[in-house]
Design a protein around this motif. Sequence first.
Motif, PDB file in Angstrom:
ATOM      1  N   GLY A   1      36.851  75.265  74.075  1.00  0.00           N
ATOM      2  CA  GLY A   1      37.125  75.666  72.705  1.00  0.00           C
ATOM      3  C   GLY A   1      38.598  75.498  72.353  1.00  0.00           C
ATOM      4  N   ASP A   2      38.852  75.305  71.081  1.00  0.00           N
ATOM      5  CA  ASP A   2      40.230  75.143  70.589  1.00  0.00           C
ATOM      6  C   ASP A   2      40.776  76.525  70.235  1.00  0.00           C
TER       7      ASP A   2
ATOM      8  N   THR B   1      33.256  79.001  65.360  1.00  0.00           N
ATOM      9  CA  THR B   1      32.540  77.848  65.916  1.00  0.00           C
ATOM     10  C   THR B   1      33.460  76.903  66.676  1.00  0.00           C
ATOM     11  N   LEU B   2      34.755  77.015  66.447  1.00  0.00           N
ATOM     12  CA  LEU B   2      35.701  76.226  67.246  1.00  0.00           C
ATOM     13  C   LEU B   2      35.615  76.604  68.719  1.00  0.00           C
TER      14      LEU B   2
ATOM     15  N   PRO C   1      31.949  74.187  71.500  1.00  0.00           N
ATOM     16  CA  PRO C   1      32.343  73.553  72.761  1.00  0.00           C
ATOM     17  C   PRO C   1      31.829  74.288  73.994  1.00  0.00           C
ATOM     18  N   VAL C   2      31.887  75.614  73.965  1.00  0.00           N
ATOM     19  CA  VAL C   2      31.396  76.386  75.113  1.00  0.00           C
ATOM     20  C   VAL C   2      29.896  76.173  75.291  1.00  0.00           C
ATOM     21  N   GLY C   3      29.169  76.086  74.173  1.00  0.00           N
ATOM     22  CA  GLY C   3      27.737  75.833  74.256  1.00  0.00           C
ATOM     23  C   GLY C   3      27.422  74.485  74.879  1.00  0.00           C
ATOM     24  N   GLU C   4      28.163  73.453  74.489  1.00  0.00           N
ATOM     25  CA  GLU C   4      27.940  72.125  75.057  1.00  0.00           C
ATOM     26  C   GLU C   4      28.272  72.108  76.549  1.00  0.00           C
ATOM     27  N   ALA C   5      29.342  72.795  76.933  1.00  0.00           N
ATOM     28  CA  ALA C   5      29.700  72.872  78.350  1.00  0.00           C
ATOM     29  C   ALA C   5      28.628  73.600  79.144  1.00  0.00           C
ATOM     30  N   ALA C   6      28.075  74.666  78.582  1.00  0.00           N
ATOM     31  CA  ALA C   6      27.048  75.436  79.275  1.00  0.00           C
ATOM     32  C   ALA C   6      25.766  74.628  79.428  1.00  0.00           C
ATOM     33  N   ILE C   7      25.408  73.839  78.412  1.00  0.00           N
ATOM     34  CA  ILE C   7      24.210  73.000  78.502  1.00  0.00           C
ATOM     35  C   ILE C   7      24.329  72.018  79.656  1.00  0.00           C
TER      36      ILE C   7
ATOM     37  N   GLY D   1      22.329  81.365  67.852  1.00  0.00           N
ATOM     38  CA  GLY D   1      21.833  80.878  66.579  1.00  0.00           C
ATOM     39  C   GLY D   1      22.422  79.536  66.200  1.00  0.00           C
ATOM     40  N   ASP D   2      22.844  79.411  64.936  1.00  0.00           N
ATOM     41  CA  ASP D   2      23.395  78.154  64.431  1.00  0.00           C
ATOM     42  C   ASP D   2      24.848  77.936  64.842  1.00  0.00           C
ATOM     43  N   MET D   3      25.462  78.908  65.487  1.00  0.00           N
ATOM     44  CA  MET D   3      26.863  78.757  65.867  1.00  0.00           C
ATOM     45  C   MET D   3      27.055  77.879  67.092  1.00  0.00           C
ATOM     46  N   SER D   4      25.977  77.621  67.839  1.00  0.00           N
ATOM     47  CA  SER D   4      26.106  76.849  69.075  1.00  0.00           C
ATOM     48  C   SER D   4      24.725  76.388  69.517  1.00  0.00           C
ATOM     49  N   ARG D   5      24.698  75.311  70.315  1.00  0.00           N
ATOM     50  CA  ARG D   5      23.438  74.855  70.898  1.00  0.00           C
ATOM     51  C   ARG D   5      23.133  75.561  72.223  1.00  0.00           C
TER      52      ARG D   5
END
Length: 378
Positions: free
Chosen positions: A48-49, A60-61, A65-71, A202-206
């Motif tokens: 995250g930034d 969401t900044l 990014p944290v969601g993508e890293a966790a996936i 929710g919509d804040m992250s995947r």
Amino acid sequence: MGDRSRAVLPSVFSVFLALAVCWGFIAVTRDAETATEAYLHMLRGGLGDWAAYLDGGRVTLLTRPVGEAAIKAALLLLTGLSVAVAFKVGLFNIGAQGQMLVGALSAAVVGAHFKLPALLHVPAALLAACVAGGLWALIAAGLKLTRGVHEVISTIMLNWVAVSLVDNWLVVGPLRAGAGTVLSTTGTAQIATSAHLPRLLGDMSRLHLGFPLALAVALAIWVWLARLRSGFETRAVGLGAEAARAAGIPVGRRTLEAMGLAGALAGLAGAVLVLGTELRYPGSLGAPYGFDGIAISLIGGNHPLGVALSALFFGVLRAGGTRMQLLGVHKSYPELIQGLALLFVAGRLVWLALLRRRPLAPMNPNKQPEPSPEVPRA
């Protein structure tokens, strides 16, 4: 230095050396400032930034990014555990990619063609993937135990069988979406909404349920290996099959169990990918997470908790790699870092030799050399 630290430090040093070497590659081809900024971009893309967020930016900044890293970390963790579990019984599972493919397809079929409530649909799809991956791995285990076929050879071949069976036939043939109609497309049909892995933010992250599920599986594997009798016997088989057999341990059964579990973990990774992000089996799964699992397992020392830390670290790098393109640096640098770290870990004995303390005996110039003992003569 304790034995535990001596076991961990080679992996830590290897990762830092790989980071330094790749930074040097960028600095030589571009300049040092670009190399440093590219690494900062990579970290922002995975963690995250924080500077922009603290400066009044949206949350969401951080969450995206944290969601993508966790996936990515979840997939790396499950495939890494697949390799690590097989290692514990003395087998080298190179077939995690094929096991992941058949698991992903099974999850996609159950998710798309079964009508179940959400409370049952997700577990059913996950279970189908685990069973498919486990059965695929048991083929190699059976060949090893009955015919003496080396698991490296059989799992490599089974990878290509899985690719030909799944990618080159089923998902472009009988299982493709709309098969038999003019609307058919490559890949399976979309899974039902009831089979989606729930998103945690929710919509804040995947970020979805697959990440905590992978962490829970890693913890369960550690407890099994460290605290349960069957786990102890599995490790004993890996340390010496003949000695374990002499001690009354059922070597064949433990081997089958470990390899079946390894395949189930890889199949679970495929299910997490399909149910969490892809939402169907596409024409191809893309990134070879099954092969990445080999590197993650070896860098993590084949220990469940070490594999988890390795997966988290490289999940962050992989998620942030795309942001390096903003500076004209190719997004594949995280994979290069991972590959170099694996190469350096392979030189583990060199690291251990450097870490080994060798105290020198004090020199005494007045001390006479001791006479060598006489060899008795007949």
